[in-house]
Design an enzyme around this catalytic site. Structure first.
Site, PDB file in Angstrom:
ATOM      1  N   THR A  20       0.826  -1.211   0.000  1.00 39.86           N
ATOM      2  CA  THR A  20       0.000   0.000   0.000  1.00 39.86           C
ATOM      3  C   THR A  20       0.861   1.262   0.000  1.00 39.86           C
ATOM      4  O   THR A  20       0.790   2.069   0.935  1.00 39.86           O
ATOM      5  CB  THR A  20      -0.915   0.024   1.245  1.00 39.86           C
ATOM      6  OG1 THR A  20      -0.065  -0.079   2.421  1.00 39.86           O
ATOM      7  CG2 THR A  20      -1.908  -1.113   1.272  1.00 39.86           C
ATOM      8  N   PRO A  71      -9.728  19.389   3.803  1.00 47.42           N
ATOM      9  CA  PRO A  71      -8.665  20.404   3.857  1.00 47.42           C
ATOM     10  C   PRO A  71      -7.865  20.373   5.149  1.00 47.42           C
ATOM     11  O   PRO A  71      -7.914  21.318   5.944  1.00 47.42           O
ATOM     12  CB  PRO A  71      -9.444  21.720   3.721  1.00 47.42           C
ATOM     13  CG  PRO A  71     -10.774  21.414   4.339  1.00 47.42           C
ATOM     14  CD  PRO A  71     -11.051  19.963   4.081  1.00 47.42           C
ATOM     15  N   ASP A  88      -1.635   4.408   7.829  1.00 49.23           N
ATOM     16  CA  ASP A  88      -1.583   3.246   8.719  1.00 49.23           C
ATOM     17  C   ASP A  88      -2.980   2.668   8.930  1.00 49.23           C
ATOM     18  O   ASP A  88      -3.185   1.447   8.943  1.00 49.23           O
ATOM     19  CB  ASP A  88      -0.964   3.654  10.065  1.00 49.23           C
ATOM     20  CG  ASP A  88       0.317   4.459   9.874  1.00 49.23           C
ATOM     21  OD1 ASP A  88       1.064   4.147   8.933  1.00 49.23           O
ATOM     22  OD2 ASP A  88       0.540   5.407  10.639  1.00 49.23           O
TER      23      ASP A  88
END
Ligand code: ATP
Ligand code: MG
Ligand code: MG
Length: 299
Positions: free
Chosen positions: A144, A216, A224
């Site tokens: 990932t 934002p 994680d």
């Protein structure tokens, strides 16, 4: 199914806040997984704060813990999850543990989050890149990376969707990783982040894109959390695309809750990390029952 699933999670620990194991372990437990936890570091707080204090585990420390588990017949893992590691020797030891776990359970799934940096900057020693490439990736079932990490691992620059898919193909073919997920890239715009997922099974390849509404703020621990949720939902559904949809859905809920907490409680003009720690515990229902989030196929 998670009822017999036991994850060995090797990541960082913070006393305060939610990154590394503190971001990954709770959701795995909520979703019904037993989690055995090794902390690569124990730090007061994450590195975005003005200062950080704490200690590191070295390769001998990990070997000791492994030997202790082994001596008591406690090696019975179905999954290995690794994240932030800041020493090459410890990373090599993790690869050794991964090899052992796979020898003892050939069905073990290793989810490797090759945490090395973000936004064009490395935050681990540069020599670790070589270890990821030569030793760790070939053992991994699912990786990932974020965009920058995918670029480091392939030596390619990602400026278009085709670049991203080419980089993913390189990770599949050079390191034989069956599932590659780029958790986010800057190929979107002000409003969205774009992620990509790709799995190879036999001769078929499925690739999809995740168009993720951008919030934002600069959160920590999200990568994680993402890797842990992907591990959990792949185990539960057997489908990588569905797993990513459920993971993104939970992340959206967690980060929206975090941002509204921040807006309500933080009056500082500068980013105030204390109020930006992800609201993970408060999001337990969104972990257990994520809404549906849709992804699209790449043709
Ligand atoms: P980290 O710095 O926490 O390790 P990372 O760079 O490894 O993160 P990212 O791809 O940035 O991982 O984040 C993982 C996931 O978290 C993304 O797929 C996305 O769903 C979510 N996420 C992170 N930041 C934002 C944001 N600002 N707005 C919306 N979603 C976000
Ligand atoms: Mg990121
Ligand atoms: Mg990350």
């Amino acid at each position: 199914d998670s009822s017999n699933a036991r994850v060995l999670s090797i990541q960082s620990h913070v006393v305060s806040g939610y990154v590394g194991n503190r971001s990954a372990v709770f959701p795995l437990q909520v979703l019904g997984f037993d989690v055995d936890v090794v902390n690569t570091v124990q730090l007061s707080n994450h590195s975005g704060y003005p200062s950080t204090k704490g200690i590191s585990l070295n390769e001998n420390g990990l070997q000791d813990l492994y030997d202790g588990l082994r001596a008591n017949n406690l090696i019975r893992h179905t999954h290995l999850l690794s994240g932030f590691v800041r020493s090459k020797a410890l990373l090599e030891k993790i690869a050794h543990v991964a090899t052992e776990l796979k020898r003892l359970n050939p069905d073990l799934i290793y989810v490797c989050d090759p945490v090395m940096g973000d936004y064009g900057k490395m935050y681990v020693p540069v020599e670790m890149l070589e270890t990821y490439k030569s030793t760790v990736l070939p053992l991994a079932d699912i990786i990932t990376p974020n965009q920058f990490e995918a670029e480091l691992l392939t030596g390619m620059t990602i400026r278009t969707e085709k670049d991203a898919l080419d980089a993913i193909d390189k990770l599949h073919t050079e390191y034989a990783v069956p599932v590659v997920i780029i958790s986010s890239s800057d190929l979107g715009n002000e409003e969205v982040l774009i992620g990509f997922g790709s799995c190879i099974r036999g001769h078929t390849r499925k690739q999809f894109r995740m168009t993720i509404p951008k919030l934002p703020a600069d959160f920590r621990g999200t990568g994680d959390l993402f890797a842990a949720l992907v591990l959990a939902w792949v185990a539960k559904t057997g489908d990588v695309q569905q797993a990513c949809e459920l993971a993104i859905s939970t992340l959206q809920a967690v980060l929206k809750r975090t941002l509204s907490f921040y807006n309500k409680n933080c009056s500082d003009p500068k980013p105030c990390w204390r109020h930006l720690d992800i609201r993970l515990i408060q999001s337990r229902h969104d972990i257990e029952n994520p809404d549906k989030f849709s992804t699209t196929y790449c043709s």
